[in-house]
Design an enzyme around this catalytic site. Structure first.
Site, PDB file in Angstrom:
ATOM      1  CB  CYS A  58     -17.569 -18.626 -18.952  1.00  0.00           C
ATOM      2  SG  CYS A  58     -17.606 -17.027 -18.939  1.00  0.00           S
ATOM      3  CD  GLN A 115       1.231  -7.552   0.553  1.00  0.00           C
ATOM      4  OE1 GLN A 115       0.712  -7.569   1.688  1.00  0.00           O
ATOM      5  NE2 GLN A 115       2.781  -7.291   0.740  1.00  0.00           N
ATOM      6  CG  HIS A 167      -4.164  -9.290  -1.176  1.00  0.00           C
ATOM      7  ND1 HIS A 167      -3.602  -8.582  -0.332  1.00  0.00           N
ATOM      8  CD2 HIS A 167      -3.875 -10.690  -1.002  1.00  0.00           C
ATOM      9  CE1 HIS A 167      -2.752  -9.458   0.281  1.00  0.00           C
ATOM     10  NE2 HIS A 167      -2.813 -10.530   0.021  1.00  0.00           N
ATOM     11  CB  CYS A 176     -22.060 -16.660 -20.486  1.00  0.00           C
ATOM     12  SG  CYS A 176     -21.405 -17.522 -18.672  1.00  0.00           S
ATOM     13  NE  ARG A 200       1.230  -3.523  10.426  1.00  0.00           N
ATOM     14  CZ  ARG A 200       0.534  -4.196   9.358  1.00  0.00           C
ATOM     15  NH1 ARG A 200       0.616  -3.889   7.959  1.00  0.00           N
ATOM     16  NH2 ARG A 200      -0.052  -5.366   9.497  1.00  0.00           N
ATOM     17  CD1 TRP A 257      -3.725  -2.509   9.170  1.00  0.00           C
ATOM     18  CD2 TRP A 257      -6.144  -1.957   9.710  1.00  0.00           C
ATOM     19  NE1 TRP A 257      -4.593  -3.073   8.419  1.00  0.00           N
ATOM     20  CE2 TRP A 257      -5.956  -2.979   8.813  1.00  0.00           C
ATOM     21  CE3 TRP A 257      -7.078  -1.627  10.227  1.00  0.00           C
ATOM     22  CZ2 TRP A 257      -6.897  -3.564   7.952  1.00  0.00           C
ATOM     23  CZ3 TRP A 257      -8.387  -2.082   9.467  1.00  0.00           C
ATOM     24  CH2 TRP A 257      -8.386  -3.056   8.467  1.00  0.00           C
ATOM     25  CB  SER A 271       4.406  -3.704   7.098  1.00  0.00           C
ATOM     26  OG  SER A 271       3.132  -4.441   6.665  1.00  0.00           O
ATOM     27  CB  ALA A 313      -0.815   0.035   1.215  1.00  0.00           C
TER      28      ALA A 313
END
Length: 308
Positions: free
Chosen positions: A136, A105, A125, A172, A55, A61, A211, A43
Site C-alpha cells: 500500500c 543526505q 537517502h 494490508c 572524510r 572512509w 563535502s 554527515a
C-alpha cells in the site's frame, strides 16, 4: 542512484575568530534578504551527536584508507542520539520562515527528531527509522532503527508487516521495507522530485557539513544560481562547489548556527524569542510543482563506496 567520489583524508581548515564572526554576519544578511532559502545537510552536522562522518579525521572512509575498521554505531546509540545544536537551529529557522526547505543526505533521523515536519524535509537517502509498505506504500516512523544488520545491504525486508486497514476493512499485511538508499539503488522519485521543485525556486543554498561529492544531492544547490542566487558553504574540508559559492565558511556547523541565531535574536526578528531547547514546528507550506528537470533520477553510476 547516488554517485560517490572517494577521496583520502584532506586536512581540515578553520577560520580565525575574527574571520568567522564577519562571515556569520554576512550569512545573516544573505539569509534575511533571501526569498527562498534552502539548507542542504550532510554527515558533518551529526558528528556532535556521536555519529562519524565520512572524510573527517575519524570518518568512515578515512579509517578505511588507513586499513582501520569504521566506527560502529549500535542500535542503542541511535536510540539515545539527540538532535545537535545545528539540527535545532535549522528547525528554528524553518519556524521563523527564513528557511523554506531542508534537503538532507543523512539517514540518522535527527532532523525529524528536532521537530521538522515531513513537508519541510527531503531525506534523499532515506531514514533509519522509516518503513514503507511494499503493497500500500504507507510510511511509518518507528522508535528504533528498522534495518536488519544481518541483511545484505540491498535487502530491505524488516520482517515486519503492515497493519494498515484498507477500504475493505482488511489488514494490508504487506512487507514493511526500510527506506535506506544503497549505492546501486535509485533515489525515491517522489522525494527527489520534491527536492528539485524546491531547488528551482531557491535563491540561497546553504550547505552545512557536506563535502558535496554525492550526486544527485551535490547538483541541487547550483540550481539557485539560475535564479541569480547565492551558495554558502560551511564545511571543514574543500568541496567541488567552493569556486561557485558566494560565501565560504571554514568552521563547525554548531558554532556557526549558534552565533547566527544569537545575531538574529539580538535583532528581535519578528519579535520571536529564539529557544533552542524547546522547538515546535507548525507550518502548512504547500509543495511547489515544476516540470522538466536536468537531473536524471534513474541514471547514475557507483564510482566508490561513499555516502556523503
Amino acid at each position: 542512484m547516488a554517485t560517490f567520489i572517494y577521496s583520502p583524508l584532506i586536512p581540515e581548515r578553520f577560520d580565525s575568530p575574527e574571520e568567522l564572526e564577519n562571515k556569520i554576519q554576512q550569512l545573516v544578511n544573505l539569509l534575511l534578504k533571501s526569498k527562498y532559502a534552502i539548507i542542504h545537510t550532510g554527515a558533518g552536522i551529526s558528528t556532535s551527536a556521536g555519529f562519524a562522518d565520512y572524510r573527517g579525521p575519524e570518518g568512515s572512509w578515512t579509517r578505511q584508507s588507513h586499513g582501520l575498521a569504521p566506527h560502529s554505531v549500535t542500535i542503542q546509540q541511535f536510540v539515545n542520539a539527540v538532535p545537535t545544536l545545528t539540527h535545532n537551529s535549522i528547525a528554528q529557522l524553518v519556524k521563523l520562515g527564513l528557511v523554506k526547505q531542508v534537503i538532507s543526505q543523512n539517514t540518522d533521523g535527527l532532523h525529524k527528531r528536532s521537530g521538522l515536519e515531513s513537508n519541510m524535509l527531503c531525506e534523499l537517502h532515506g531514514n533509519a527509522y522509516l518503513t514503507k509498505c511494499s503493497i500500500c506504500g504507507d510510511e511509518k516512523l518507528h522508535d528504533q532503527p528498522v534495518r536488519k544488520r544481518a541483511n545484505n545491504s540491498l535487502e530491505h525486508n524488516t520482517d515486519m508487516l503492515c497493519t494498515k486497514i484498507n477500504t475493505l476493512n482488511i489488514v494490508c499485511n504487506g512487507m514493511l521495507l526500510d527506506t535506506i538508499i544503497n549505492y546501486t539503488e535509485p533515489l525515491p522519485k517522489n522525494v527527489l522530485t520534491r527536492a528539485l521543485n524546491h531547488s528551482k525556486l531557491c535563491d540561497l543554498s546553504i550547505i552545512l557539513g557536506s563535502s558535496m561529492k554525492v550526486k544527485p544531492a551535490s547538483q541541487l544547490p547550483e540550481l539557485s544560481l539560475k535564479n541569480s542566487g547565492s551558495i554558502v558553504i560551511c564545511n571543514l574540508q574543500p568541496t567541488p562547489l567552493d569556486d561557485k559559492c558566494t560565501l565560504r565558511i571554514w568552521a563547525k556547523t554548531d558554532d556557526v548556527m549558534k552565533r547566527l541565531l544569537e545575531i538574529i535574536d539580538s535583532n528581535n526578528l519578528q519579535s520571536i524569542n529564539i529557544n533552542l531547547d524547546n522547538i515546535t514546528i507548525q507550518t502548512n507550506a504547500q509543495e511547489n510543482t515544476l516540470a522538466n528537470t536536468n537531473i536524471n533520477t534513474n541514471t547514475n553510476t557507483n564510482t566508490s563506496t561513499n555516502t556523503n
